[in-house]
Enzyme design. Structure first.
Site, PDB file in Angstrom:
ATOM      1  CE  LYS A   1      -0.329  -0.220   5.044  1.00 53.04           C
ATOM      2  NZ  LYS A   1      -1.186  -0.621   6.185  1.00 53.04           N
TER       3      LYS A   1
ATOM      4  NE  ARG B   1      -6.613   1.000  12.078  1.00 48.93           N
ATOM      5  CZ  ARG B   1      -5.444   0.766  11.510  1.00 48.93           C
ATOM      6  NH1 ARG B   1      -4.574   1.749  11.381  1.00 48.93           N
ATOM      7  NH2 ARG B   1      -5.113  -0.440  11.086  1.00 48.93           N
TER       8      ARG B   1
ATOM      9  CE1 TYR C   1      14.459  30.581   4.300  1.00 49.40           C
ATOM     10  CE2 TYR C   1      14.690  28.232   3.883  1.00 49.40           C
ATOM     11  CZ  TYR C   1      14.397  29.511   3.432  1.00 49.40           C
ATOM     12  OH  TYR C   1      14.052  29.706   2.132  1.00 49.40           O
TER      13      TYR C   1
ATOM     14  CG  MET D   1      10.586  23.026  -0.677  1.00 54.69           C
ATOM     15  SD  MET D   1       9.509  24.121  -1.605  1.00 54.69           S
ATOM     16  CE  MET D   1       8.493  24.820  -0.323  1.00 54.69           C
TER      17      MET D   1
HETATM   18  C1  LIG Z   1      -0.414  -1.670   6.843  1.00 53.70           C
HETATM   19  C2  LIG Z   1      -0.945  -2.925   7.394  1.00 53.70           C
HETATM   20  C3  LIG Z   1      -0.098  -4.028   7.613  1.00 53.70           C
HETATM   21  C4  LIG Z   1       1.408  -3.953   7.465  1.00 53.70           C
HETATM   22  O1  LIG Z   1       1.931  -3.382   8.642  1.00 53.70           O
HETATM   23  P1  LIG Z   1       3.503  -3.232   8.884  1.00 53.70           P
HETATM   24  O2  LIG Z   1       3.606  -2.769  10.288  1.00 53.70           O
HETATM   25  O3  LIG Z   1       3.975  -2.214   7.908  1.00 53.70           O
HETATM   26  O4  LIG Z   1       4.095  -4.549   8.645  1.00 53.70           O
HETATM   27  C5  LIG Z   1      -0.676  -5.223   8.024  1.00 53.70           C
HETATM   28  N1  LIG Z   1      -2.015  -5.321   8.228  1.00 53.70           N
HETATM   29  C6  LIG Z   1      -2.844  -4.268   8.062  1.00 53.70           C
HETATM   30  C7  LIG Z   1      -4.291  -4.431   8.328  1.00 53.70           C
HETATM   31  C8  LIG Z   1      -2.346  -3.036   7.656  1.00 53.70           C
HETATM   32  O5  LIG Z   1      -3.174  -2.001   7.504  1.00 53.70           O
END
Ligand SMILES: *Cc1c(COP(=O)(O)O)cnc(C)c1O
Length: 356
Positions: free
Chosen positions: A33, A129, A253, A301
């Site tokens: 992702k 969550r 800066y 930047m």
């Molecule tokens: C992003 C995610 C993972 C991967 O988590 P990492 O800590 O990056 O290994 C696994 N399961 C779910 C549901 C996630 O959203």
């Protein structure tokens, strides 16, 4: 050409995937992702496809990018679908979906499909969550099982604090999971990266490693298994200007760095618009021509400044590594107000160059 770039080592990525899969003892979905945590989802998925059991992304938009690029292995949508109208598209593109909320269960009940859709049913075991409440989980599983157009395959959950190795909460979440899913059949998936590396009791049929694939430890402290990971990304650039300053002169800066003695300052073509953390403090480690160096002054930047006083050989054109094989990403994070996850996801503008 501007010398800033991120080198992506695909052989290291494969090494880390193999480690994750071996630790899990079952199958492993490579989590790609957020454009593979900034590493380029298409190239990373293509590099892993011959050996990966499948992939996981957040949403259908990310999955379709992979399908359009020719990725054929299973892809799981970790946030599931956002509206019932996506369901036929999921089947068409052979995607698996997480179901984490009662409205999604109802949507499946009211949307007949021509073939069974493969579902991973998520339990809220304590992170609060997303996920089905423990008290309703078994019932929900059976409701989905009764639908001819749903193949409810995997019981899953997610940890809130698996990166804290001395925290009792993870064991509590595991106990909640065992109780809520008892006797249901199907397969199990619980582990993200910190759980795979740090919580052997959580290993099950399917692991979901993300961060560790990119060779970065999820732990703040040293960890023997995490030490076996190979960094995938090296963020690097070059010195483009040098200043010789007497004592008492400000740099950059806000004059956050003031020279205490005669100092050589190197200006590097890398800034927060490239994803380098804006709030990295003076002294944040870098590597200059392969030797340890440090940041001096606030990150701009497009540029940042490093102390070259102890690097008399260095000058315009010297290579500067911001993180990678010589500077662990975790050390940069320890000097910045960020996390390893966000550090990697923030990388942009710099070209990604692949090897291996
Ligand atoms: C992003 C995610 C993972 C991967 O988590 P990492 O800590 O990056 O290994 C696994 N399961 C779910 C549901 C996630 O959203």
């Amino acid at each position: 050409m501007r010398p800033a770039r991120a080198l992506i080592d695909l052989e290291a990525l494969r090494h880390n995937y193999r480690l994750a899969r071996r630790l899990g003892g079952g199958r492993a979905l490579a989590v790609v992702k957020a454009d593979a945590y900034g590493h380029g989802a298409v190239r990373c998925a293509a590099a892993l496809e011959p050996e990966a059991d499948g992939f996981a992304v957040a949403c259908i938009e990310e999955a379709l990018v992979l399908r359009e690029a020719g990725i054929r292995k299973p892809i799981l949508l970790l946030e599931g679908f956002f509206e019932a109208s996506e369901l036929p598209l999921l089947l068409e593109h052979d995607l698996w979906t997480v179901v984490h909320a009662p409205w999604q269960v109802e949507a499946l009940e009211h949307t007949p499909l021509p073939r069974p859709l493969r579902v991973w049913l998520k339990l809220d075991s304590g992170m609060h969550r997303v996920g089905i409440d423990a008290a309703a989980y078994a019932d929900t599983w059976r409701r989905l099982q009764a639908l001819p157009h749903v193949e409810v395959a995997v019981k899953m959950s997610h940890f809130a604090r698996a990166d804290e190795l001395d925290c009792a909460r993870t064991a509590q979440q595991l106990a909640t999971f065992a109780e809520a899913t008892a006797g249901l059949g199907g397969q199990t998936s619980i582990c993200n990266s910190p759980a795979l590396l740090g919580w052997p009791d959580a290993r099950a049929d399917w692991a979901r490693p993300g961060l560790m694939l990119y060779g970065v430890s999820p732990f703040a402290q040293a960890h023997a298994l995490a030490a076996q990971l190979h960094p995938v990304m090296t963020l690097e650039s070059k010195v483009i200007a040098v200043r010789e300053l007497p004592a008492g002169e400000p740099v950059g800066y806000g004059a956050r760095f003031v020279t205490e003695a005669p100092t050589r300052i190197g200006v590097v073509a890398m800034g927060y618009a490239d994803g380098y953390p804006q709030f990295a403090v003076n002294g944040t480690p870098v590597a200059i021509d392969g030797r340890p160096g440090r940041l001096a002054g606030r990150v701009s930047m497009d540029m940042l400044t490093v102390d070259l006083t102890d690097h008399p050989q260095a000058g315009v054109g010297s290579r500067v590594e911001l993180w990678g094989n010589q500077v662990p990403a975790g050390e940069v994070v320890a000097h910045s107000q960020t996390s390893t996850y966000r550090l990697l996801c923030a990388v942009k503008r710099v070209p990604l160059e692949y090897r291996g």
